[in-house]
Design an enzyme around this catalytic site. Structure first.
Site, PDB file in Angstrom:
ATOM      1  N   LEU A 112      -0.779 -20.142  29.651  1.00  0.00           N
ATOM      2  CA  LEU A 112      -0.963 -19.747  31.042  1.00  0.00           C
ATOM      3  C   LEU A 112      -0.358 -18.355  31.144  1.00  0.00           C
ATOM      4  CD1 LEU A 112       0.157 -22.984  32.935  1.00  0.00           C
ATOM      5  CD2 LEU A 112      -2.163 -22.042  32.915  1.00  0.00           C
ATOM      6  N   ASP A 113      -1.067 -17.403  31.729  1.00  0.00           N
ATOM      7  CA  ASP A 113      -0.507 -16.061  31.811  1.00  0.00           C
ATOM      8  C   ASP A 113       0.721 -16.050  32.707  1.00  0.00           C
ATOM      9  OD1 ASP A 113      -1.236 -15.337  34.596  1.00  0.00           O
ATOM     10  OD2 ASP A 113      -3.289 -15.426  33.852  1.00  0.00           O
ATOM     11  N   ARG A 114       1.430 -14.953  32.688  1.00  0.00           N
ATOM     12  CA  ARG A 114       2.724 -14.875  33.366  1.00  0.00           C
ATOM     13  C   ARG A 114       2.617 -15.185  34.857  1.00  0.00           C
ATOM     14  NH1 ARG A 114       6.604  -9.586  34.011  1.00  0.00           N
ATOM     15  NH2 ARG A 114       8.577 -10.687  34.351  1.00  0.00           N
ATOM     16  N   GLN A 115       1.538 -14.791  35.495  1.00  0.00           N
ATOM     17  CA  GLN A 115       1.385 -14.986  36.933  1.00  0.00           C
ATOM     18  C   GLN A 115       0.754 -16.329  37.291  1.00  0.00           C
ATOM     19  OE1 GLN A 115       2.903 -12.937  39.025  1.00  0.00           O
ATOM     20  NE2 GLN A 115       3.581 -11.946  37.133  1.00  0.00           N
ATOM     21  N   SER A 116       0.428 -17.141  36.295  1.00  0.00           N
ATOM     22  CA  SER A 116      -0.141 -18.464  36.535  1.00  0.00           C
ATOM     23  C   SER A 116       0.946 -19.529  36.366  1.00  0.00           C
ATOM     24  CB  SER A 116      -1.310 -18.738  35.582  1.00  0.00           C
ATOM     25  OG  SER A 116      -2.351 -17.800  35.800  1.00  0.00           O
TER      26      SER A 116
END
Length: 245
Positions: A112-116
């Site tokens: 999951l990317d950092r903002q997810s």
């Protein structure tokens, strides 16, 4: 260097054994071998497909002996702001900081990317991770996605049909509205494969913008009951759900 000796019936493939010892996914372990970082009985191995007998041979990675560890399977609710990598050269927070300091060496299954935010599996079983992630096993992942403006029926159909983005075909398995209340326009999007920033790139390609993204389900495992930053061990039944014959 090529394999140290011919294989025998009791042997296992080197990259699979490294993955089972918590060194990462099978692909990551193949990369370690290709980089010349793995040795068997003092002989550096760079050829893929070599086999070993873990009971009689010494395997080292970067000069340190590798030993099998108890297998760990965890469901974690990753908050926004944490990376799924095990280490970050810029000193940013990673998922490992959400686990106890004495926890076995583990890695995340997928990303999951950092903002997810949302459901993330953590394990030291490379074979199991491979079965969860590989597209041919068709593990469905569900996400709640908040967008800046409504998605029309034609836009959702385009997402189902697939859109070419940077040479990749990005598509959703299912798209349906969930809520259009004060908190924003929320949709549930299902995928059976997860390319880099798949949903964000797909929605951007059809003219939308993601304001928030949360993974709520992987296969039969749901996020419900875990507050941000909390984790739990998967049950034996949940682990077995992802094992392929």
């Amino acid at each position: 260097m090529a394999c140290a000796r011919p294989s025998r019936p009791c042997d296992v493939r080197l990259h699979k054994w490294l993955a089972a010892c918590g060194l990462g996914s099978r692909r990551k372990c193949e990369e370690l071998i290709a980089a010349g970082l793995v040795a068997v009985d003092g002989v550096v191995i760079t050829q893929q497909g070599c086999t070993i007998d873990p009971d009689t041979q010494l395997v080292t990675v970067r000069g340190r002996a590798v030993q099998s560890e108890p297998l760990v399977y965890v469901a974690l609710n990753k908050p926004v702001g944490y990376l799924c990598t095990s280490r970050d050269t810029a000193g940013r927070d990673t998922f490992l900081q959400l686990l106890p300091a004495n926890f076995p060496r583990v890695f995340s299954v997928g990303r999951l990317d950092r903002q997810s935010e949302g459901l993330l599996f953590v394990t030291n079983d490379g074979d199991w991770a491979h079965q969860v992630q590989h597209p041919r096993h068709q593990v469905t992942k569900s996400y709640w996605v908040w967008v800046s403006r409504p998605l029309s029926q034609s836009t959702m159909q385009r997402m189902l049909d697939g859109v070419d983005v940077d040479g990749e075909r990005l598509a959703a398995l299912a798209v349906k509205p969930v809520s259009q209340k004060r908190g924003g326009l929320r949709y549930q999007i299902d995928l059976q494969e997860g390319r880099n920033r798949h949903i964000r790139r797909l929605i951007q390609a059809v003219g939308g913008n993601v304001t928030r993204l949360r993974r709520i389900r992987i296969g039969e495992v749901v996020l419900k009951g875990l507050a941000p930053g909390q984790w739990r061990r998967l049950t034996p039944e949940e682990v077995a759900h992802f094992r392929q014959p």
